[in-house]
Design a protein around this motif. Structure first.
Motif: not given
Ligand SMILES: C[S@@+](CC[C@H](N)C(=O)[O-])C[C@H]1O[C@@H](n2cnc3c(N)ncnc32)[C@H](O)[C@@H]1O
Length: 292
Positions: A185-210
């Motif tokens: 899917n990624w090769i064809k559309y560049k969608t479907g995966l998340m960017n785990a380097n995107e962080t607001l607090d230096g930690m792995f991105p979580g499902n609670v965003i403060e």
């Protein structure tokens, strides 16, 4: 350079013009279907009501209970969500804000249209207590003696309407089923995966965003006349998590245009739709300011 298109009209009509499998992310914030913010959202009435010390129709904001609210939200969203499914690329994400009491109906609409519900994200903010004491209702009663009133008030010490301080706003994180594996899917559309380097607090991105609600007030040099403005920083984070530069983000309920400002700041293209001319004008002003 990222581009934007902004439409003034009903999203259900306008979205039909968008080609199949062409959008990389939807981040949208539909009417909540509480307190008059429904499919007949009327800014003037709403502003007048909400100015009455946090009270709408004699009840604290958000507490006007109507068992049909959730069903109305579901029926309103269903045909729109069907279009979301059609226009998103396979594997692409659809993030829809809601409010704690009616979230389940929104999630059901996404589910029933074929989306895979991946998670419930939470925007966490400082919150403001909205529960009310009932003492004044007891004091007004003519069928009770002063002693009886005193006893009841004493027995209700600390009791308020059942509304905990709201501190989160839920978002449904739904995904259009991917084609093949994540890699296919990624090769064809560049969608479907998340960017785990995107962080607001230096930690792995979580499902609670403060993110503080105050952030939204510090972002602009003019007052944004809209009741439910989202902080740009919050939307930027979501966009960076689920898209890459140059991709296209849609907001079909764009209000004052915060999602568009965020998309342009992240170098993503943006398509926005807003039904009220007054908000459309604000959104246009903000988008032009971000990307002249
Ligand atoms: C919750 S607000 C979005 C606020 C936005 N997130 C912001 O930061 O300003 C929902 C918006 O959807 C608009 N709206 C309601 N029904 C609509 C429809 N059928 N098509 C397009 N916009 C609609 C309302 O006028 C309102 O501005």
């Amino acid at each position: 350079m990222a581009n934007y298109k902004l439409y003034n009209g009903n999203c259900l009509d306008i979205i039909k013009e968008i080609p199949d499998n062409s959008i990389d992310l939807i981040v949208t914030d539909p009417p909540y279907f509480i307190d008059g913010m429904g499919d007949d959202w009327n800014d003037n009435t709403l502003n007048k009501k909400s100015k009455k010390a946090g009270v709408i129709g004699g009840l604290p904001v958000g507490m006007k209970f109507d068992p049909l609210q959730g069903r109305k939200l579901y029926n309103f969203m269903l045909p729109i969500v069907r279009e979301y499914y059609r226009i998103l690329k396979p594997g692409a994400f659809c993030i829809v804000f809601s409010q704690a009491r009616l979230y389940h109906r929104l999630a059901s609409a996404l589910d029933d249209c074929g989306f895979e519900l991946r998670d419930m994200l939470c925007w966490k903010y400082e919150g403001q207590a909205k529960a009310f004491s009932q003492d004044h209702f007891i004091k007004k009663r003519k069928d009770l003696t002063e002693k009886e009133k005193e006893d009841i008030i004493k027995s209700m010490e600390g009791r308020k309407t059942p509304q905990l301080k709201p501190q989160i706003e839920p978002m449904a994180l739904a995904q259009k089923p991917k084609e093949g594996t994540f890699v296919d899917n990624w090769i064809k559309y560049k969608t479907g995966l998340m960017n785990a380097n995107e962080t607001l607090d230096g930690m792995f991105p979580g499902n609670v965003i403060e993110i503080s609600k105050r952030e939204r007030l510090q972002e602009e040099d003019f007052k944004i006349e809209h009741l439910t403005v989202k902080p740009v920083k919050l939307i930027e984070h979501l966009i960076k998590l689920y898209t890459i530069e140059g991709q296209t983000v849609l907001d079909s309920f764009c209000g004052s245009g915060s999602h568009g400002v965020a998309a342009l700041k992240c170098n993503r293209n943006f398509i926005g739709i807003e039904i009220e001319k007054k908000y459309y004008d604000i959104a246009l002003k903000r988008l032009k300011k971000t990307q002249p």
